[in-house]
Structure formats: structure tokens, C-alpha cells
Write an enzyme that holds these catalytic residues in place. Structure first.
Site, short mmCIF file in Angstrom:
data_model
loop_
_atom_site.label_atom_id
_atom_site.label_comp_id
_atom_site.label_asym_id
_atom_site.label_seq_id
_atom_site.Cartn_x
_atom_site.Cartn_y
_atom_site.Cartn_z
N ALA A 64 -3.63 8.10 3.69
CA ALA A 64 -2.65 7.95 2.90
C ALA A 64 -1.42 8.58 3.29
O ALA A 64 -0.16 8.13 3.21
CB ALA A 64 -3.07 7.94 1.45
N VAL A 118 0.26 -13.93 4.05
CA VAL A 118 0.99 -14.06 5.25
C VAL A 118 0.05 -14.38 6.27
O VAL A 118 -1.12 -14.02 6.34
CB VAL A 118 1.60 -12.85 5.71
CG1 VAL A 118 2.29 -13.04 7.17
CG2 VAL A 118 2.78 -12.29 4.59
N GLU A 165 -19.00 10.69 0.00
CA GLU A 165 -18.62 10.71 -1.23
C GLU A 165 -19.42 9.58 -2.14
O GLU A 165 -19.72 9.89 -3.18
CB GLU A 165 -17.16 10.31 -1.29
CG GLU A 165 -16.05 11.51 -1.10
CD GLU A 165 -14.61 11.15 -0.60
OE1 GLU A 165 -13.89 12.03 -0.66
OE2 GLU A 165 -14.29 9.93 -0.71
N GLY A 194 0.86 -1.38 -0.08
CA GLY A 194 -0.02 -0.06 0.13
C GLY A 194 1.02 1.30 0.02
O GLY A 194 2.16 1.27 -0.39
N PHE A 195 0.31 2.57 0.41
CA PHE A 195 0.96 3.59 0.45
C PHE A 195 2.21 3.44 1.43
O PHE A 195 3.50 3.87 0.88
CB PHE A 195 0.02 4.77 0.86
CG PHE A 195 -0.94 5.23 -0.11
CD1 PHE A 195 -0.53 5.87 -1.16
CD2 PHE A 195 -2.29 4.76 -0.06
CE1 PHE A 195 -1.48 6.25 -2.28
CE2 PHE A 195 -3.24 5.17 -0.82
CZ PHE A 195 -2.90 5.63 -2.09
N GLY A 196 2.11 3.16 2.47
CA GLY A 196 3.23 3.01 3.43
C GLY A 196 4.38 2.14 2.90
O GLY A 196 5.47 2.44 3.13
#
Length: 421
Positions: free
Chosen positions: A317, A80, A172, A14-16
Site C-alpha cells: 500500500a 474495463v 498472518e 485502491g490505495f494508488g
């Protein structure tokens, strides 16, 4: 890369995880990236896939392609199932394992139903591409089924769409779905008027967008209501099934219910046997390491991190990217012989939410923006963070087409075995 080099294993692209990998470029390490999916997902725009505005390929990219130029990175597709802290190994579902010198868990979050997991088949959440296509299918099928329905009560239930949760995702979704019904689908059916569709946003708290300033929450509520969305505040959902939803003392017949009310961390805390908060996030040290395991870092939605004011770092994010960059700097400092703890300091960039065409709310703290200018700024910010010129151009053109014509191109109904609603 030499096999004896320091081995960093990153679980989650992901972003991290991606920001960490990017920041470690040139460091004397070899990296193994493990993810159970083969793509990186730009989750802030996932709701636009669910509501037919964007195609899946516009918000997701193959991990191998993103890392193709990084010869120091090996990408593994795998699920995992645990971590052997004593043996310093990551355990995979197929029985294999991957050893590590440093482990970074960036495994994200999933939707949570506050102890009512039996609601999930009737009210899907929105965290993956599979979730988005499931929601898109349910929304479009509701109109198709209403077109063939002759009983007025059943038809109205089919044309009633409920979103549970008034955070940015719920707001949204509500704004985009009402525009889909009132603009995009208008005139395409013969037995129903899609403008009769009812979109209801249910929030247990006293206002939507609770992390925003109250003035922006009020603006968002009024903007939704002007578009035709019914906003129900102060009443939590107590029952939910295939026939509808109960909130407060009210039962609302509805065949399409979407969940945007809560999240829970991945099972990383269970893998580690580490202390977690109520949402399952690992209670990390100030430097993002696991207590008693300085070689293990946890970042993003999987980590419980506190700001100096005692409030948790938000699961967005920008915070995941900041944490990934911080951990990369810590790893490089350690390899250079500096093992001093490096506390993480989060810098809040602001809160953004779009409410629909030409309407958005932005809270930078020192300044608050609403209306068309906020909407343009929201769009520019999201396009900027997309990966690659082609995707920025594609999304920009899709948005321009939608907002000037009202038409959405990603309205294909695909079948899926997992759709139980």
C-alpha cells in the site's frame, strides 16, 4: 467543473487511485473514477475478515461516500475491458467508453497459481471481500463437518488446514487460524476438540517472510511453531485437489487449503499492448508512464517499477500511495507548462507482519523489532491508515475484545454459489 477541463480518468479505487485523486484536489481538472466494485478495500486487514476477526464493513468503504465532497470527481461502476490508445478512450464491458486526456491505471493484482489455474477452486486466494467470505465459510464449515464425521481419517483431514505461501499473508493467516481453533472455538463443539486442528504452512523457499531480514524470518517461524503451526520449508506444492496437497514427496490429506503463494497483475498490459514482466506488470518508464504514451500512467501492483538498486518496488500500500501522489504532481506540473520527465523515487517505510496475539515482526532496515512492542506498533500503524474515526474505533475495540477474551464476533457462515470447494 467545466467540461473542457483536462479530463483525468482513473481506473481502480485502491490505495494508488484514491491517493492520486486526493492529491489532485484543487487542480484544474475533472476526474472520472472507474472501478468494477463500489468499495475501496483496506487489503492489509482482509485476512482478518477471512479469519472471523473483523466484519466486511470494517475494512471496506463505498467509493461514492469517500468522494462525496469532491464535485470535480465522477464515480462510475463499470468493468474495463480495454484501452483505445489511438482514440484515447477506455472501453467498458457494456459497450460504452470514456474518453480521457490523461489515463491512470491503478487496477491492482489478483492471485496467481504458476500455471495451475485448475487449483483455484480447491485453494482460494485472498484479494477481494468475496475471497475473504469464501475462506471464512470454508474454515468454519470444516469444523462443522468434522463435528458430524465418524471416520477418524476423514475427521483429521477436515481438521487439517493448509496455507500455501510463507509471505506476510500466509504467516498472518496461519497465526490467526491456529488461535481461532485453539482459543475462540474451544469448548463450543461436543464431538471434537478444536485444539486437535492442525495448521500447516507450506513455503517453497528456505524461509518464511523472505523479504524480511533472516533473523526476523527465524523469529516468525519459531513464533508460529510455538503456537502449534507446522512450518514446511523448501518443498513446493506439486499437486492440489479436493482431497489434499502434495509438496515434495509428501501427500497431506486436507479439506481446507488456502493460497497465499503468488500474485499476477491485472490485464492492464493486455489492454495497452505494452511490454510486461512475468507477473503481467507493465514495464513503465521511470516516471511511471507507458512507453510511447506519456499521457498514460500505470501505478501500484499493475506496474513494474525499479528502485535505484535495481530491485522492484514492492507491491504494498505505501508504494501505491507514493506513486499516486507522484503522478498527481506530474499532472499538475504538466498543466502548469512543465513537461520535463519526473522520475519516481520510492521511499521504503519498512516491512510489517503480525504472527498472532502479542507477536509481530517489523523490519525498518536500520532497526528490527519483534514481540509485543512490534505487535502494538503494527496495530497502531494499521489503525492510523484506516479511513474515518468510526472505523478506527470499531477495529480498535474489536481487537481489544479478541486479544483479551479470545472471542471473535464475525463468525457467521454465509452461503455462496461460487464456493466450489
Amino acid at each position: 467543473m467545466n467540461e473542457t477541463s483536462h479530463h483525468v480518468v482513473v481506473v481502480g479505487a485502491g490505495f494508488g487511485g484514491l491517493e492520486l485523486t486526493r492529491a489532485l484536489a484543487g487542480a484544474p481538472v475533472r476526474i472520472t473514477m472507474i472501478d468494477k466494485r463500489n468499495h475501496h478495500l483496506f487489503q492489509p486487514l482482509l485476512y482478518q475478515v477471512a479469519t472471523t476477526s473483523l466484519a466486511t464493513s470494517e475494512v471496506a468503504w463505498p467509493i461514492r461516500h469517500l468522494l462525496r465532497k469532491r464535485k470535480d470527481v465522477t464515480t462510475l461502476l463499470g468493468n474495463v475491458t480495454g484501452v483505445d490508445r489511438a482514440g484515447k478512450r477506455v472501453l467498458l464491458e457494456d459497450g460504452s467508453s470514456v474518453s480521457y486526456d490523461t489515463l491512470v491505471l491503478a487496477t491492482g493484482a489478483r492471485h496467481a497459481y504458476f500455471g495451475h489455474d485448475e487449483w483455484e477452486p480447491f485453494a482460494p486466494g485472498l484479494k477481494t471481500l468475496e475471497d475473504a467470505t469464501t475462506i471464512r465459510r470454508r474454515i468454519l464449515l470444516a469444523f462443522e463437518q468434522a463435528e458430524r464425521e465418524t471416520d477418524p481419517a476423514t475427521r483429521q483431514a477436515l481438521l487439517t488446514l493448509v496455507i500455501v505461501g510463507g509471505g506476510p499473508t500466509g504467516v498472518e493467516l496461519a497465526g490467526t487460524i491456529i488461535e481461532l481453533a485453539h482459543e475462540t472455538l474451544r469448548g463450543e463443539f461436543r464431538n471434537i476438540d478444536t485444539r486437535d486442528a492442525r495448521v500447516v504452512l507450506v513455503e517453497a523457499g528456505d524461509r518464511i517472510l523472505p523479504n524480511f531480514a533472516p533473523v526476523l524470518s527465524d523469529y516468525a517461524r519459531k513464533a508460529l511453531e510455538r503456537r502449534g503451526v507446522t512450518v514446511e520449508l523448501g518443498r513446493a506444492v506439486t499437486r492440489l485437489d479436493a482431497e489434499g496437497v502434495v509438496f515434495g514427496d509428501k501427500h497431506l490429506p486436507a479439506r481446507t487449503i488456502l493460497w497465499a503463494a503468488g500474485v499476477a497483475a491485472s490485464p492492464a498490459g493486455e489492454w495497452l499492448g505494452a511490454p510486461v514482466d512475468r507477473a503481467g506488470r507493465v514495464m513503465v518508464e521511470p516516471d511511471l508512464t507507458v512507453p510511447d504514451s506519456p499521457e498514460i500512467f500505470v501505478i501500484g501492483d499493475t506496474a513494474h517499477v525499479l528502485r535505484p538498486d535495481g530491485k522492484p518496488v514492492p507491491g504494498v500500500a505505501p508504494s501505491a500511495k507514493q506513486e499516486g501522489k507522484h503522478v498527481a504532481a506530474t499532472i499538475k506540473a504538466r498543466l502548469a507548462g512543465d513537461s520535463a520527465p519526473r522520475p519516481f523515487r520510492y521511499k521504503h517505510a519498512g516491512d510489517l507482519a503480525t504472527i498472532g496475539k502479542w507477536a509481530a515482526a517489523i523490519d525498518f532496515g536500520w532497526i528490527k523489532l519483534t514481540g509485543w512492542f512490534a505487535w502494538w506498533l503494527w496495530g497502531v500503524a494499521h489503525i492510523y491508515f484506516l479511513i474515518g474515526f468510526r472505523n478506527r474505533l470499531s477495529v480498535s475495540l474489536s481487537w481489544l475484545w479478541i486479544y483479551f477474551t479470545g472471542q471473535r464476533s464475525a463468525r457467521l457462515i454465509t452461503q455462496g454459489d461460487n464456493d466450489k470447494g
